[in-house]
Each structure stands twice: as C-alpha cells, then as structure tokens.
Design a protein around this motif. Structure first.
Motif, mmCIF file in Angstrom:
data_model
loop_
_atom_site.group_PDB
_atom_site.id
_atom_site.type_symbol
_atom_site.label_atom_id
_atom_site.label_comp_id
_atom_site.label_asym_id
_atom_site.label_seq_id
_atom_site.Cartn_x
_atom_site.Cartn_y
_atom_site.Cartn_z
ATOM 1 N N SER A 89 0.821 -1.221 0.039
ATOM 2 C CA SER A 89 -0.024 -0.104 -0.023
ATOM 3 C C SER A 89 0.992 1.225 0.069
ATOM 4 C CB SER A 89 -0.999 0.113 1.191
ATOM 5 O OG SER A 89 -0.099 0.104 2.617
ATOM 6 N N SER A 90 0.245 2.355 -0.282
ATOM 7 C CA SER A 90 0.895 3.613 -0.151
ATOM 8 C C SER A 90 1.131 3.926 1.330
ATOM 9 C CB SER A 90 0.072 4.852 -0.881
ATOM 10 O OG SER A 90 -0.986 4.995 -0.063
ATOM 11 N N LYS A 91 2.159 4.821 1.510
ATOM 12 C CA LYS A 91 2.320 5.155 3.032
ATOM 13 C C LYS A 91 1.219 6.059 3.452
ATOM 14 C CE LYS A 91 7.181 5.748 3.882
ATOM 15 N NZ LYS A 91 8.344 6.341 4.152
ATOM 16 N N GLY A 423 0.929 6.407 -5.329
ATOM 17 C CA GLY A 423 1.914 6.243 -4.032
ATOM 18 C C GLY A 423 2.017 4.915 -3.826
ATOM 19 N N VAL A 424 1.236 3.762 -4.481
ATOM 20 C CA VAL A 424 1.549 2.270 -4.319
ATOM 21 C C VAL A 424 2.906 2.130 -4.435
ATOM 22 C CG1 VAL A 424 0.880 0.082 -5.044
ATOM 23 C CG2 VAL A 424 -0.832 1.743 -4.923
ATOM 24 N N ARG A 425 3.487 1.015 -3.652
ATOM 25 C CA ARG A 425 4.915 0.498 -3.694
ATOM 26 C C ARG A 425 4.851 -0.948 -3.787
ATOM 27 N NH1 ARG A 425 5.806 2.188 2.523
ATOM 28 N NH2 ARG A 425 3.746 1.332 2.538
ATOM 29 N N PHE A 426 6.102 -1.099 -4.492
ATOM 30 C CA PHE A 426 6.200 -2.740 -4.919
ATOM 31 C C PHE A 426 7.781 -2.841 -4.548
ATOM 32 C CE2 PHE A 426 6.905 -0.880 -9.038
ATOM 33 C CZ PHE A 426 8.149 -1.870 -9.542
ATOM 34 N N ARG A 427 8.153 -4.157 -3.961
ATOM 35 C CA ARG A 427 9.616 -4.516 -3.846
ATOM 36 C C ARG A 427 10.046 -5.159 -5.263
ATOM 37 N NH1 ARG A 427 10.327 -8.641 0.189
ATOM 38 N NH2 ARG A 427 11.837 -7.463 1.064
ATOM 39 N N LEU A 428 11.057 -4.539 -5.439
ATOM 40 C CA LEU A 428 12.001 -4.987 -6.527
ATOM 41 C C LEU A 428 13.286 -5.559 -6.081
ATOM 42 C CD1 LEU A 428 12.156 -4.848 -9.693
ATOM 43 C CD2 LEU A 428 13.386 -2.648 -9.569
#
Length: 480
Positions: A89-91, A423-428
């Motif tokens: 989720s976004s912060k 603002g959505v995040r993803f791990r790379l």
C-alpha cells in the motif's frame, strides 16, 4: 510525487484515481520490471507475462480506489512467481490504517493447508460455534477450496509455492484481511462449518469490534510497562535449555541486521559448550530471512565442511534508469558498481559469492545433533541455511517444506519502488540467485527429512506438532 496526501487527515480510502493516472503507474510498474527485475521470466515465459500485463492494463478504463488498483497489480504480480516481489500500500494508506481506533475486524484466524481451513483463534470469546479446531467448509456459500484458489492468485511466492501461500494465509489476521480486500466487507458472513466427525452446520459471522470503553469502577487506565530492548530481542531470538531432559531450543525468528545476532550466536554456542548440550533444536519456522551475512555466520557454527552459498548470483544490467522511483537503493547501486562484473553470458555477476568457500567456525563450533524446524515462512536467507546443512550427518530437517524455493530466488537487495500517482509501492529484488542448479526450477521448497505437518486434532488440542516431533526424535535416539 503522489497524487494523494501523505498525511493521515488528508487521506481517504474512497478517493479514486483517473484512468490516466492508473495507466501511467501501471505502465511504469511494467517498464521497471521488464528493465530491472532479474527473474521476471523464471517461472512464467515472456508471452504469458505479456498477456498478464495486457489483461491487467485493460481493467484500467475507469476510475479506481487505491485498493482496487492494488488488487489488479497483485493479480499481475503473482504471475511472476517471485516471493520477494510484492505489492504494498501507499504510505498514506498505511498511515490512515494506523490512525484508526479499533476498526471492525474479521474475528477468526485460520490455519490453511491442502484445501483445509481450521480455526486456531477467535477474537469473539462469546462465539461457541467457531472454536479452536472447527473446520470451515464455506463462506457465503462459496466452498473454501474455491475461495483459496481465488486468494492464491493475489499472493506472491517463489514459483507459486503452495506451502508458502498457505502459511501467508495462516498468519494471524491475514486470511480475513485478504478476504475483505478481495470481496469487501459485509455486515455478516454465512459460515459453513463442522466439528471433527460432526455434521455440516451454519452460523453467521459478524465483524468484531473490541470494546475499548472503560469499565465501571476504573478510575484510570492502567499503565503499560515498556519492554526493554533485550526483552524485545528475546521475542525474536532466544536460547532455552531444558535442564530436565538436557537439550536446547534456539528460537531464531529472523536474520535481520538489527538483532545483535553475532553476539547472540557467540554467547549461545558458548553456553551450549559449557553445559555440554548434545542436542539442539533450531526453530526457523517464522524466519523469513534477513541479512545473508548473519545467516552465513550462523551456518558456520554448524556446518562441518567448506561450502559455497550457491551456484550463481547475478543481475541483468547496470542501469540508472528509473532510479528516481526507487527507495533505499544507494547501497545496491554502490555494490553493483564495485563488486559485479560482466561475464560472457552478458550478465553482471557477484563473483565473490559464486566462488568463495566459507569454512566452519573453529571456535565454539557445535558438533552435537541438530534439528532444524522449517515451514512455509522459512524463506530467503533461511532457505540458504537449510540448503547448506541438509544432508549433513548430524542434521535433521523437521517440519514442512520451506517457503523459499530450493532452486533459488531473486533477492539479496530489495529496494521499494514508489509509483508517483497512486503512491502504491512494490518491492524490486536486485539479484537473481541460483542456490542449486541441479534441482528442478519449479518453486518447490527444500523438503524436510522428517515431515511433521498440521492435523485437525493437533490444532484442536493446541499442540506444537513440529516441536513435539523433534523432541520425540531426540528421546527416541537416546534409547538406541
């Protein structure tokens, strides 16, 4: 960078983003993965990934909330088959959730395995139907098997490892949280259930809201004592010695760099030597990994010969493209620049980890019998530990297959990417790591030497079936 406010007060979960904003974030997500993900096509061929991307983008023709957008991204993301590549989720959303005071909760925690769902805990103590050990057959007339098939599509795992996905759903409130994220909240849910050996019954489950009001006669709220740092660390890593049966249990919940593990390992193995403990159970069931360096130090206390971490560790290319969207990437970029080099295959290899043989510890090395407890949360660096030690004469792996794939994974350095509009995040993950090229690349975890899985009866009785099995093995071996 983000179209929504970063403060708790300014954020609304009902805010919708335009199709143009969603499409721009989705296209950036795809472009970054195609440019920088080291294992994008490991488990899913490019034509199938291209189709997944196309199907996901086709759903973005209308305005959507952040949650709805994340659901679409998650469906695409799961196709990669990488347990380290996840949608977050976004912060702003995270802060909003943290600001809520006692929101209504899905009250039932479940243990999931092989299409089976069993109650392990119920927040509503007045509920006499859904008690520990109750088998859940359906929710709102949808069979559990079909519900799980749907929910699995939103959960990342190495090669879509089923043990890893079952364990994710079994983690506290995770099943309920994902269920409401996918299907939404309702006033009540019709639950089909049965007790072991009993007939199918139905009840209605309501979301649980804890009573936070002060009770009559309470003059003031009781002060909550703050835990010391050592107490907090002890909840994650500890050594306990059974002085009656003379064996030790090391609970090792993480290889995080923030746990003072080098000191903990040194003191623990010193204590084992002092007390002449000949059997050690190491609980790795909740250990999702952490710092490879810490995992390696731990391994060296137990391994009996020099070893390599794996067969290859590489990244696709050195590129600064899209760096402005990455967080916590400075270390990764520095390492890429100084410690990787291009080889004949066109990839940039971290040759130190590919070629270096690590030696067993000389001081305080443990030579007694070792029992490693594993399960679906045994992941990442923990999988590397189990891979190195499995097969050693004095080591027995007990439990379920690891959640991390036996072949390898994409990880080592994992910056967050922040999509600018939502603002959505993803791990790379930055590196592709092949641990054992001789095993099939199918996502299956490292198999235990002795299987110890859940049963309905064990859950009903609240038994720690994996720990019980390890202790039984110790006591049985002493009889020989």
């Amino acid at each position: 960078m983000s179209a929504c406010s970063g403060t708790k007060k300014g954020y609304s979960p009902d805010k919708k983003f335009s199709p143009q904003q969603l499409q721009a974030d989705f296209d950036l997500y795809r472009n970054i993965l195609e440019t920088r993900h080291p294992g994008l096509y490991w488990y899913t061929p490019k034509p199938l990934m291209d189709r997944a991307f196309a199907e996901g983008r086709a759903k973005l023709n209308d305005s959507l909330t952040e949650t709805a957008f994340r659901n679409i991204l998650s469906l695409v993301n799961t196709k990669i088959g990488c347990g380290h590549t996840s949608i977050r989720s976004s912060k702003a959303y995270e802060q909003y959730i943290d600001s809520l005071k006692s929101p209504p909760r899905f009250p039932v925690y479940l243990k999931i395995w092989k299409d089976t769902a069993v109650v392990v805990y119920n927040l509503d103590k007045k509920d006499t139907a859904l008690t520990r050990g109750t088998i859940i057959e359906s929710l709102n007339n949808k069979p559990v098997t079909k519900l799980l098939d749907t929910m699995y599509q939103y959960l990342p795992a190495d090669g879509n490892n089923p043990v890893a996905k079952d364990q994710q759903l079994s983690n506290g409130a995770s099943f309920g949280n994902l269920y409401t994220t996918i299907f939404g909240k309702s006033d009540s849910l019709k639950i089909g259930y049965r007790h072991a050996g009993g007939p199918l019954q139905y009840t209605f489950l309501q979301f649980f809201k804890p009573d936070t009001s002060a009770k009559t006669g309470d003059s003031a709220p009781k002060a909550v004592s703050q835990k010391t740092r050592e107490e907090k660390l002890g909840e994650i890593r500890s050594l306990k010695i059974d002085t009656v049966r003379n064996f030790a249990v090391m609970d090792l919940g993480s290889f995080s760099p923030h746990l003072d593990l080098q000191s903990f390992f040194r003191q623990s193995f010193k204590e084992l030597k002092k007390r002449k403990i000949k059997e050690l159970i190491v609980d790795l069931r909740t250990n999702g990994g952490g710092a490879v360096h810490n995992a390696n130090i731990f391994t060296r206390y137990l391994v009996n010969k020099p070893y390599k971490l794996g067969d290859s560790l590489l990244t696709l290319r050195k590129s600064a493209r899209y760096n402005r969207y990455l967080r916590k990437d400075k270390l990764a970029l520095w390492v890429l620049g100084f410690f990787t080099h291009r080889e004949n295959d066109g990839y940039y290899h971290f040759s130190y980890y590919e070629r270096h043989r690590f030696k067993p510890k000389k001081s305080l090395h443990y030579d007694g019998a070792v029992y490693l407890l594993t399960g679906g949360f045994s992941f990442s660096a923990t999988t590397m530990v189990v891979h190195t030690l499995k097969g050693q004469e004095n080591v027995t792996v007990v439990g379920e297959p690891t959640g991390g794939a036996a072949y390898g994974h994409s990880a080592f350095m994992i910056p967050d990417v922040v999509l600018p509009h939502t603002g959505v995040r993803f791990r790379l993950p930055a590196y592709r790591f092949v641990m054992d090229k001789k095993v099939p690349r199918d996502g299956e975890g490292i198999l235990p030497d002795i299987y110890a899985g859940p049963t309905i009866e064990a859950i009903r009785l609240g038994r720690d079936y994996k720990m019980d099995k390890a202790i039984d093995l110790i006591l049985e071996k002493r009889k020989d």
